[in-house]
Scaffold this active site. Sequence first.
Site: not given
Length: 242
Positions: A68, A136, A138, A143
Amino acid sequence: MFNVIVKDTYEEVSAEAFKVMKGVLDSQKDPVLGLATGSSPVGLYQEMIKDHKENGTSYKNIITFNLDEYCGIPRDHEQSYWTFMHENLFNFIDCPEENIHVPQGNLADEEKAAADYEAALASHEVAIQVLGIGSDGHIAFNEPGCPFDSVTHIMPLTEQTRSDNARFFDGDINQVPKTAITQGLASIMRAKKIVLIATGANKAEAVKGMINGPKTTDCPASILQDHADVTVVLDKAAASLL
Ligand code: GLP
């Protein structure tokens, strides 16, 4: 299937992750490597650099694909993932620049950048994918809510992720980009083998969701429950809710 390994220190976690990486480097000719950014894999990269220097392990014919990149900052920005990978690995091994793939987050046509990256990635078989995990849940920048069948795409970052990553942007969430270009969950799942590294108590909930929780897009990493070969290397704090 998860193979979960729990170690005491970050150094031991990194050494364990390196064993998995080295197994692939030693058993396959020029494996395609899937690489990740974040503080979690830095120790693994240090082990790879040490092994390159001391044992001559060569990356001359190795192709790499990163997961990413932030959108809207130039490649040479000090916090770009392109810069991160060079400062933490590529500048210290012999992998040719043309073999290195990091998504481009600064092109005018972001959708095309994503489609082109996915096409390049899909024409290779990733032998091993390195992963961290966000607090979270991810993986890469997929996400919560991101579909399991996603391929490389543009993702808005959650408040939680931007606040977690603000430490790299003078502690100022306003400087953290709002979107990223990321391999999708389906892209990541194509890798033959995965090694996921997580340390620290702030990862414990996400690790629990990934391994013991329901398979749900609320915890994107839970898709890994369907992968045949995932080694998860944790410290005790990250493993504390298992
Ligand atoms: C970032 C990256 C992820 C990484 C995660 C955890 O947002 N996009 O690939 O796994 O954060 O980072 P760290 O290892 O620094 O905790």
